[in-house]
Design a protein around this motif. Structure first.
Motif, short mmCIF file in Angstrom:
data_model
loop_
_atom_site.label_atom_id
_atom_site.label_comp_id
_atom_site.label_asym_id
_atom_site.label_seq_id
_atom_site.Cartn_x
_atom_site.Cartn_y
_atom_site.Cartn_z
N ILE A 382 0.83 -1.21 0.00
CA ILE A 382 0.00 0.00 0.00
C ILE A 382 0.86 1.25 0.00
N VAL A 383 1.87 1.30 0.88
CA VAL A 383 2.73 2.49 0.98
C VAL A 383 3.54 2.68 -0.30
N LEU A 384 4.11 1.59 -0.81
CA LEU A 384 4.89 1.68 -2.05
C LEU A 384 4.03 2.12 -3.23
N ALA A 385 2.80 1.60 -3.30
CA ALA A 385 1.90 1.96 -4.40
C ALA A 385 1.51 3.43 -4.34
N ILE A 386 1.20 3.93 -3.15
CA ILE A 386 0.86 5.35 -3.00
C ILE A 386 2.04 6.21 -3.42
N ALA A 387 3.23 5.85 -2.96
CA ALA A 387 4.43 6.62 -3.29
C ALA A 387 4.68 6.62 -4.80
N LEU A 388 4.54 5.46 -5.43
CA LEU A 388 4.75 5.36 -6.88
C LEU A 388 3.72 6.18 -7.63
N GLY A 389 2.46 6.12 -7.20
CA GLY A 389 1.42 6.91 -7.85
C GLY A 389 1.70 8.41 -7.77
N MET A 390 2.24 8.86 -6.63
CA MET A 390 2.58 10.28 -6.48
C MET A 390 3.68 10.69 -7.46
N VAL A 391 4.68 9.84 -7.60
CA VAL A 391 5.75 10.14 -8.55
C VAL A 391 5.21 10.18 -9.98
N MET A 392 4.31 9.24 -10.32
CA MET A 392 3.70 9.25 -11.65
C MET A 392 2.87 10.50 -11.87
N ASN A 393 2.28 11.02 -10.83
CA ASN A 393 1.53 12.27 -10.90
C ASN A 393 2.47 13.42 -11.29
N ILE A 394 3.62 13.47 -10.62
CA ILE A 394 4.62 14.50 -10.93
C ILE A 394 5.11 14.35 -12.36
N SER A 395 5.37 13.10 -12.79
CA SER A 395 5.85 12.84 -14.15
C SER A 395 4.85 13.33 -15.19
N ALA A 396 3.57 13.05 -14.96
CA ALA A 396 2.53 13.47 -15.92
C ALA A 396 2.46 14.99 -16.01
N ARG A 397 2.59 15.66 -14.88
CA ARG A 397 2.52 17.13 -14.88
C ARG A 397 3.77 17.74 -15.52
N GLN A 398 4.90 17.04 -15.41
CA GLN A 398 6.09 17.50 -16.15
C GLN A 398 5.84 17.48 -17.64
N LYS A 399 5.23 16.39 -18.13
CA LYS A 399 4.97 16.25 -19.56
C LYS A 399 3.95 17.28 -20.04
N ARG A 400 2.98 17.59 -19.18
CA ARG A 400 1.96 18.60 -19.56
C ARG A 400 2.51 20.01 -19.47
N GLY A 401 3.57 20.21 -18.70
CA GLY A 401 4.09 21.56 -18.46
C GLY A 401 3.34 22.29 -17.37
N THR A 402 2.62 21.55 -16.51
CA THR A 402 1.84 22.19 -15.43
C THR A 402 2.44 21.93 -14.06
N GLU A 403 3.66 21.42 -14.03
CA GLU A 403 4.28 21.09 -12.74
C GLU A 403 4.41 22.31 -11.84
N ILE A 404 4.89 23.42 -12.39
CA ILE A 404 5.09 24.62 -11.59
C ILE A 404 3.76 25.16 -11.08
N GLU A 405 2.70 25.05 -11.89
CA GLU A 405 1.40 25.55 -11.49
C GLU A 405 0.89 24.82 -10.24
N ILE A 406 1.21 23.54 -10.12
CA ILE A 406 0.73 22.76 -9.00
C ILE A 406 1.67 22.80 -7.80
N PHE A 407 2.97 22.60 -8.07
CA PHE A 407 3.93 22.46 -6.98
C PHE A 407 4.70 23.74 -6.67
N GLY A 408 4.58 24.74 -7.52
CA GLY A 408 5.31 25.99 -7.28
C GLY A 408 6.75 25.88 -7.72
N LYS A 409 7.49 26.97 -7.54
CA LYS A 409 8.88 27.03 -7.98
C LYS A 409 9.76 26.23 -7.03
#
Length: 409
Positions: A382-409
């Protein structure tokens, strides 16, 4: 709806998701293979751990997909971070003082349906906490100690007051490490400590003298807390002698083949029996009462015996690919928070893998650490899956170019 789904699939990180699915499937098969024969001797229900691991794998898949497509605004919420600390410390206290020891450690809370291991949750929590703290300090312009001591006009009390946030955070982290060590769960302590260490070095990489001083002080403090909380246990159960025997068994396991080196020797036999291609699924000899709980700590040994060097290489390559990709996402991150978070999760996966593999082949003492996504266990999956999903979330936002909008500078 279809267009939204296509957009999500376009930016979905298959480079992390496919290795996860493969590892989870291998884990389900190998947990069944490693556990069924011993279960047939005891209960006759050979499917018990297979069904549970399959449920954990499906639950983990759902959590990965959920976290990969969720909005991460709650990750760094003050309520989550502060409330999470009190909840986890409460769980650690309950596990330590109000549960029966499992393999000599009070690190589990048995809820019948699932057993919770608080130290597993602490790994993800510390990444979330430190990513937020270091992001705040980084965006304020450099190392906080360097800036504060430059203010020479402040008196002692004013300077002390400036250090209150750092002291509170340090206490929160060290108290958590101390409780994990007091279980005693040295595997969990080692992984959590390495997460803290790597993230701190990523934050303050230019101030090595201060880093070394803080690390030595932190280890000393955590050791003192663990020592005093375990002093009675050490005396009553000869825990110090047990720890020493674990270390000596690594250097010469065959000398202690009938005592502390027994597990490691049988692990060596399993690896040796497998050869290049293995004996075949279900054909392991060492799982038949020689290796304790072969579906958890020693599942890599069973994989080696049944699938050979080829099978072990596939598993380790999948894990290595996943770990390196997580670090690469962190390196590419334009967001400070995303960078720290990926470094922490990458360290989590890497150290846990090293501890399990190292214990199975005699590179380090056995610590009871699971092999990510492979070993039997609900808390770990459960913990590993949640952590991996969070990283995939960051990866997807990098590809969209919306990473800074969500996580800030």
């Amino acid at each position: 709806m279809i267009k939204k789904l296509q957009n999500q699939l376009k930016y979905f990180d298959y480079g992390l998701f496919i290795p996860f699915i493969l590892l989870a499937l291998i884990g389900v098969v190998m947990v069944y293979s490693a556990s069924s024969i011993n279960l047939s001797y005891v209960t006759g229900n050979t499917m018990k751990y297979f069904i549970r691991q399959l449920i954990y794998a499906l639950l983990g898949t759902g959590l990965v997909l959920t976290m990969a497509h969720s909005r991460p605004k709650h990750w760094w919420s003050l309520y989550v971070l502060v409330g999470g600390w009190f909840i986890l410390m409460g769980l650690l206290v309950v596990a330590k003082f109000f549960t029966d020891a499992v393999n000599g450690a009070n690190g589990w809370i048995n809820l019948k349906v699932i057993s919770i291991q608080p130290s597993e949750i602490c790994k993800l929590y510390l990444v979330l906490l430190l990513a937020k703290v270091f992001t705040i300090y980084t965006e304020k312009g450099g190392h906080i100690l360097r800036r504060k001591w430059a203010i020479k006009d402040l008196n002692f009390l004013e300077r002390l007051n400036l250090f209150v946030p750092e002291m509170v955070i340090s206490f929160a982290v060290l108290a958590m490490l101390g409780m994990i060590g007091s279980a005693p769960d040295f595997g969990g302590l080692g992984i959590n400590f390495m997460i803290v260490l790597v993230m701190f070095l990523a934050y303050a990489n230019y101030n090595y003298r201060f880093n070394v001083t803080l690390i030595i002080g932190g280890v000393t403090f955590a050791g003192i807390v663990a020592y005093f909380m375990q002093f009675t246990t050490f005396l009553n159960n000869s825990r110090i002698g047990y720890i020493i025997r674990r270390f000596t068994a690594v250097f010469d396991p065959f000398k202690y083949e009938n005592s502390s080196g027994k597990q490691l020797v049988n692990s060596f036999y399993a690896v040796s029996n497998g050869g290049l291609f293995g004996r075949g699924i279900g054909e392991s000899i060492q799982k038949r009462g020689y290796l304790p709980e072969p579906y958890t700590d020693f599942i890599l040994s069973i994989i080696s015996e049944e699938l050979g060097v080829i099978g072990v290489t596939v598993v380790l390559c999948l894990l290595a690919w996943m770990i390196l990709r997580i670090f690469l996402i962190g390196i590419r991150a334009k967001s400070t928070y995303a960078m720290y978070f990926c470094y922490g999760i990458g360290t989590f996966f890497a150290v846990e893998t090293f501890f399990n593999v190292g214990g199975a082949i005699g590179l380090m003492p056995l610590t009871g650490v699971t092999l990510p996504f492979i070993s039997y266990g609900g808390s770990s999956m459960i913990v590993l899956a949640i952590a991996l999903g969070m990283v995939m979330n960051i990866s997807a936002r990098q590809k969209r170019g919306t990473e800074i909008e969500i996580f800030g500078k």
